[in-house]
Design an enzyme around this catalytic site. Structure first.
Site, PDB file in Angstrom:
ATOM      1  N   ARG A  21      55.316  55.425  65.366  1.00 47.50           N
ATOM      2  CA  ARG A  21      56.498  55.872  66.115  1.00 47.50           C
ATOM      3  C   ARG A  21      56.242  57.239  66.704  1.00 47.50           C
ATOM      4  NH1 ARG A  21      61.499  54.105  62.302  1.00 47.50           N
ATOM      5  NH2 ARG A  21      60.832  51.954  62.140  1.00 47.50           N
ATOM      6  N   SER A 111      63.144  51.157  65.539  1.00 47.75           N
ATOM      7  CA  SER A 111      64.234  50.844  64.628  1.00 47.75           C
ATOM      8  C   SER A 111      65.532  51.570  64.988  1.00 47.75           C
ATOM      9  CB  SER A 111      63.797  51.166  63.201  1.00 47.75           C
ATOM     10  OG  SER A 111      64.763  50.722  62.285  1.00 47.75           O
ATOM     11  N   HIS A 112      65.986  52.406  64.082  1.00 43.78           N
ATOM     12  CA  HIS A 112      67.285  53.073  64.219  1.00 43.78           C
ATOM     13  C   HIS A 112      67.171  54.396  64.975  1.00 43.78           C
ATOM     14  CE1 HIS A 112      64.974  54.093  60.737  1.00 43.78           C
ATOM     15  NE2 HIS A 112      65.483  55.311  60.834  1.00 43.78           N
ATOM     16  N   LYS A 124      54.564  48.103  65.974  1.00 40.08           N
ATOM     17  CA  LYS A 124      54.004  47.755  64.671  1.00 40.08           C
ATOM     18  C   LYS A 124      53.456  46.338  64.686  1.00 40.08           C
ATOM     19  CE  LYS A 124      58.081  46.218  62.120  1.00 40.08           C
ATOM     20  NZ  LYS A 124      58.698  46.248  60.813  1.00 40.08           N
ATOM     21  N   ASP A 275      71.370  47.938  63.308  1.00 41.95           N
ATOM     22  CA  ASP A 275      70.630  49.035  63.947  1.00 41.95           C
ATOM     23  C   ASP A 275      69.882  48.581  65.206  1.00 41.95           C
ATOM     24  OD1 ASP A 275      68.552  47.579  62.774  1.00 41.95           O
ATOM     25  OD2 ASP A 275      67.354  49.375  62.419  1.00 41.95           O
ATOM     26  N   ASP A 277      66.892  47.588  66.015  1.00 39.65           N
ATOM     27  CA  ASP A 277      66.091  46.369  66.049  1.00 39.65           C
ATOM     28  C   ASP A 277      66.656  45.261  65.160  1.00 39.65           C
ATOM     29  OD1 ASP A 277      65.468  47.829  63.778  1.00 39.65           O
ATOM     30  OD2 ASP A 277      63.450  47.002  63.636  1.00 39.65           O
ATOM     31  N   ASP A 279      67.362  45.013  61.891  1.00 46.14           N
ATOM     32  CA  ASP A 279      66.997  44.725  60.501  1.00 46.14           C
ATOM     33  C   ASP A 279      67.896  45.454  59.496  1.00 46.14           C
ATOM     34  OD1 ASP A 279      65.910  47.189  61.049  1.00 46.14           O
ATOM     35  OD2 ASP A 279      63.883  46.707  60.336  1.00 46.14           O
ATOM     36  N   ARG A 280      68.627  46.470  59.944  1.00 45.94           N
ATOM     37  CA  ARG A 280      69.525  47.180  59.016  1.00 45.94           C
ATOM     38  C   ARG A 280      70.952  46.678  59.145  1.00 45.94           C
ATOM     39  NH1 ARG A 280      67.999  53.560  58.579  1.00 45.94           N
ATOM     40  NH2 ARG A 280      65.793  53.211  58.131  1.00 45.94           N
ATOM     41  N   THR A 342      59.212  52.956  48.873  1.00 45.13           N
ATOM     42  CA  THR A 342      60.016  52.825  50.079  1.00 45.13           C
ATOM     43  C   THR A 342      59.245  52.093  51.178  1.00 45.13           C
ATOM     44  OG1 THR A 342      61.272  54.799  49.578  1.00 45.13           O
ATOM     45  CG2 THR A 342      61.148  54.176  51.890  1.00 45.13           C
ATOM     46  N   GLU A 361      66.970  47.956  50.114  1.00 41.92           N
ATOM     47  CA  GLU A 361      66.724  49.391  50.101  1.00 41.92           C
ATOM     48  C   GLU A 361      68.040  50.108  50.329  1.00 41.92           C
ATOM     49  OE1 GLU A 361      62.763  50.926  51.579  1.00 41.92           O
ATOM     50  OE2 GLU A 361      63.259  49.476  53.131  1.00 41.92           O
ATOM     51  N   GLU A 362      68.120  51.318  49.789  1.00 42.33           N
ATOM     52  CA  GLU A 362      69.335  52.120  49.960  1.00 42.33           C
ATOM     53  C   GLU A 362      69.572  52.481  51.423  1.00 42.33           C
ATOM     54  OE1 GLU A 362      68.622  55.284  51.216  1.00 42.33           O
ATOM     55  OE2 GLU A 362      66.524  54.710  50.971  1.00 42.33           O
ATOM     56  N   SER A 363      68.530  52.341  52.242  1.00 42.14           N
ATOM     57  CA  SER A 363      68.596  52.750  53.646  1.00 42.14           C
ATOM     58  C   SER A 363      69.163  51.631  54.516  1.00 42.14           C
ATOM     59  CB  SER A 363      67.202  53.144  54.114  1.00 42.14           C
ATOM     60  OG  SER A 363      66.271  52.091  53.839  1.00 42.14           O
ATOM     61  N   LYS A 374      63.612  43.037  56.453  1.00 41.21           N
ATOM     62  CA  LYS A 374      65.028  43.086  56.137  1.00 41.21           C
ATOM     63  C   LYS A 374      65.784  42.519  57.330  1.00 41.21           C
ATOM     64  CE  LYS A 374      65.051  48.048  57.248  1.00 41.21           C
ATOM     65  NZ  LYS A 374      63.740  48.635  56.968  1.00 41.21           N
ATOM     66  N   ARG A 494      64.500  63.672  52.281  1.00 40.98           N
ATOM     67  CA  ARG A 494      65.514  62.759  51.769  1.00 40.98           C
ATOM     68  C   ARG A 494      65.723  63.072  50.289  1.00 40.98           C
ATOM     69  NH1 ARG A 494      66.084  59.844  56.185  1.00 40.98           N
ATOM     70  NH2 ARG A 494      64.379  58.634  57.135  1.00 40.98           N
TER      71      ARG A 494
HETATM   72  C1  G1P Z   1      63.165  54.810  56.294  1.00 42.39           C
HETATM   73  C2  G1P Z   1      63.887  54.329  55.054  1.00 42.39           C
HETATM   74  C3  G1P Z   1      63.127  53.185  54.441  1.00 42.39           C
HETATM   75  C4  G1P Z   1      62.939  52.079  55.466  1.00 42.39           C
HETATM   76  C5  G1P Z   1      62.287  52.642  56.721  1.00 42.39           C
HETATM   77  C6  G1P Z   1      62.196  51.626  57.833  1.00 42.39           C
HETATM   78  O1  G1P Z   1      61.880  55.285  55.948  1.00 42.39           O
HETATM   79  O2  G1P Z   1      64.049  55.368  54.138  1.00 42.39           O
HETATM   80  O3  G1P Z   1      63.835  52.718  53.337  1.00 42.39           O
HETATM   81  O4  G1P Z   1      62.147  51.056  54.953  1.00 42.39           O
HETATM   82  O5  G1P Z   1      63.037  53.748  57.201  1.00 42.39           O
HETATM   83  O6  G1P Z   1      63.462  51.161  58.217  1.00 42.39           O
HETATM   84  P1  G1P Z   1      61.569  56.852  55.746  1.00 42.39           P
HETATM   85  O7  G1P Z   1      61.989  57.552  57.007  1.00 42.39           O
HETATM   86  O8  G1P Z   1      62.404  57.306  54.597  1.00 42.39           O
HETATM   87  O9  G1P Z   1      60.097  56.926  55.478  1.00 42.39           O
HETATM   88 ZN    ZN Z   2      65.425  48.838  61.986  1.00 41.52          ZN
END
Ligand code: G1P
Ligand code: ZN
Length: 541
Positions: A21, A111-112, A124, A275, A277, A279-280, A342, A361-363, A374, A494
């Site tokens: 990214r 992603s987000h 990816k 989000d 893409d 997946d969240r 993670t 995941e908590e995210s 996800k 984090r």
């Molecule tokens: C973050 C989230 C992680 C998730 C990833 C991709 O990664 O914390 O759980 O799998 O985005 O969506 P991080 O930025 O913490 O490395």
């Molecule tokens: Zn995503």
């Protein structure tokens, strides 16, 4: 005509938690995308192979797709399966890779992260199992970027990716497919669509916020067209290259409009967001927010209500910083439980080996063995299935869950865009202090253990070190600190906070209130302000 273009290594093409990214202008710079894509093909091989290609539609998605197609053709790929308009949600891409038994796929997404000419872009590679390439493979790709001297490119016109059907790019076949059809069909096999349809027909109201990102067309087709949710249930449902200027991250901070609606007068029964893409996910009940860790636990406890999981779960896996709420469910069900580093890629082996069925995941990431990513809409549909069968509100379901299992109060505090050297210095100092922590009393809590999380994959034995500092207290409270591996600007710290309340009293507190002593202990132990100058987080989830 195939040309071999002379190039030279470009520094920093190291995939992070989920692919490479960078700021969009970096990706658009001369040779940048090409070097990385050639490195992917050099590592996995392209000759005679079939790959899936798609992305979240962010700025540069369309141009990057044409470049990747010409490079795939030049490298001898036999066939590419591409989402119409070069669009595929990440879970839909994962499904297509598996459904068509391909050799993997390239997903264009950050992603987000926001999108646009000055925002983020990403690429990816996913493996034939549909999941993100594991560390060994991404390391090899990175190494290749440091040695690259040339890449192959086919000279050709753009493929018309707006037209569904078969195209040719030289000898390579390009099959343009509808991005939604196969994914929606998969969802119909997993969930009780008639029951959910009946719930909507009975007046159940929902708001689905796609945040101007990729899930819009998926949500409209599945929720409104197939399940009969009222027209207008899906908002921000047209994917835009800049996500309408939104930050397409479904959390209470960035999906504030949804939160306001769900906590306002005349709130619908259920709210959800996804989000960039797809997946969240975030789910919200009327007047009640569901933390992703709790969501995983509730879904694990209720998955059997959905036809796709009626036989029960093999096990539940969660990332280490995710709360232990799901572990309590796994213990009660007598099924396996796993704690991974993670990043979704660590769930792949557990899913492939049939050891875990649900992961989270908590995210804001939840998923199952139906794909190897996800899956935001999947989680939303599983919630709808549970609501349709239990005929209770989200608040009732959560309250009953906590009464049965106790409550793992949980929050994550993000400190964004910290100077990298300051963040590194803080983590280094903290690591250095770990051995001296056990036995120490902070905020009235005794530290029972402190370490830097290391994971040995139970399937292939691979070891991943330094996956986050953990400070565990005797009363079950926990502090975790790690630096983000997905950011593109400075470092993001984090800080993950957890505290367990067994009940029956004290289950209805505000999470930040319940966690206050743990938050103070974290600042004290890690010296966050002294190292970074920050007193308050930028984002609280
Ligand atoms: C973050 C989230 C992680 C998730 C990833 C991709 O990664 O914390 O759980 O799998 O985005 O969506 P991080 O930025 O913490 O490395
Ligand atoms: Zn995503």
């Amino acid at each position: 005509m195939i040309t071999t273009v002379t190039t030279a290594p470009i520094a920093g093409q190291k995939p992070g938690t989920s692919g490479l990214r960078k700021k969009t202008p970096v990706f658009m710079a001369r040779h940048y995308l090409e070097n990385f894509v050639q490195s992917i093909f050099d590592v996995v091989g392209a000759a005679g192979k079939t790959f899936v290609l798609g992305g979240d539609g962010r700025y540069f998605n369309d141009r990057a797709a044409q470049v990747i197609l010409r490079m795939a053709a030049a490298n001898g790929a036999a066939r590419m399966i591409v989402g119409q308009g070069a669009i595929l949600s990440t879970p839909a891409a994962s499904h297509l890779i598996r459904l068509n038994k391909t050799d993997g796929g390239i997903i264009m997404s950050a992603s987000h992260n926001p999108g646009g000419p000055d925002e983020d872009f990403g690429v990816k590679f996913n493996m034939p199992n549909g999941g993100p390439a594991p560390e060994g493979v991404t390391e090899a790709m990175f190494k290749r970027t440091t040695e690259i001297t040339e890449y192959k490119m086919m000279e050709a016109q753009d493929v018309d990716l707006s037209a569904i059907g078969r195209h040719q790019l030289g000898p390579m076949i390009v099959d343009v497919v509808d991005p939604v059809t196969d994914y929606a069909a998969l969802m119909e096999t997993l969930f009780d669509f008639p029951a959910i349809r009946a719930m909507f027909a009975g007046g159940f109201r929902m708001r689905m916020d796609s945040m101007c990102a990729v899930t819009g067309p998926y949500a409209v087709e599945i929720l409104e067209n197939r399940l009969g949710a009222a027209k207008g249930t899906c908002v921000n449902a047209t994917p835009l290259p800049d996500f309408g200027g939104m930050h397409p991250d479904p959390n209470p901070t960035w999906a504030k409009a949804l939160m306001d609606e769900m906590f306002g007068a005349n709130a619908p029964d259920f709210g959800a967001a996804s989000d960039g893409d797809g997946d969240r996910n975030m789910v919200v009940g009327r007047g009640i927010y569901v933390s992703p860790s709790d969501s995983l636990a509730v879904l694990a406890a209720n998955a059997q209500l959905a036809p796709g999981y009626a036989k029960g779960l093999a096990g539940v896996a969660r990332s280490m910083p995710t709360s232990a709420a799901a572990d309590r469910v796994a213990d009660a069900l007598g099924i396996g439980k796993f704690e991974t580093p993670t990043g979704w890629k660590f769930f792949g082996n557990l899913l492939d080996a049939g050891k875990a069925t649900l992961c989270g995941e908590e995210s804001f990431g939840t998923g199952s063995d139906h794909v190897r990513e996800k899956d935001g809409l999947w989680a939303i549909l599983l919630w709808l299935n549970v609501l349709a069968v239990r005929k209770q509100s989200v608040a009732e379901i959560l309250t009953e869950h906590w009464a049965k299992y106790g409550r793992n109060y949980y929050s994550r505090h993000d400190f964004e865009a910290i100077a990298t050297d300051k963040a590194d210095a803080m983590i280094t100092a903290l690591r250095g202090s770990l051995a001296s922590l056990p036995g120490k009393v902070v905020e009235g809590m005794t530290i029972a253990a402190a370490d830097d999380f290391a994971y040995t994959d139970p399937v292939d034995g691979s070891v991943s070190q330094k996956q986050g500092v953990r400070i565990l207290f005797g009363d079950g409270s926990r502090i975790v600190l790690r630096l983000s591996g997905t950011g593109t600007e400075g470092a993001t710290l984090r800080l993950y906070l957890e505290r367990y309340a067994a009940g029956p009293d004290g289950l209805g507190l505000d999470a930040q209130e319940a966690l206050a002593p743990v938050i103070r202990a974290a600042h004290d132990l890690a010296q966050i302000t002294a190292f970074t100058g920050r007193t308050e987080p930028d984002v609280v989830t």
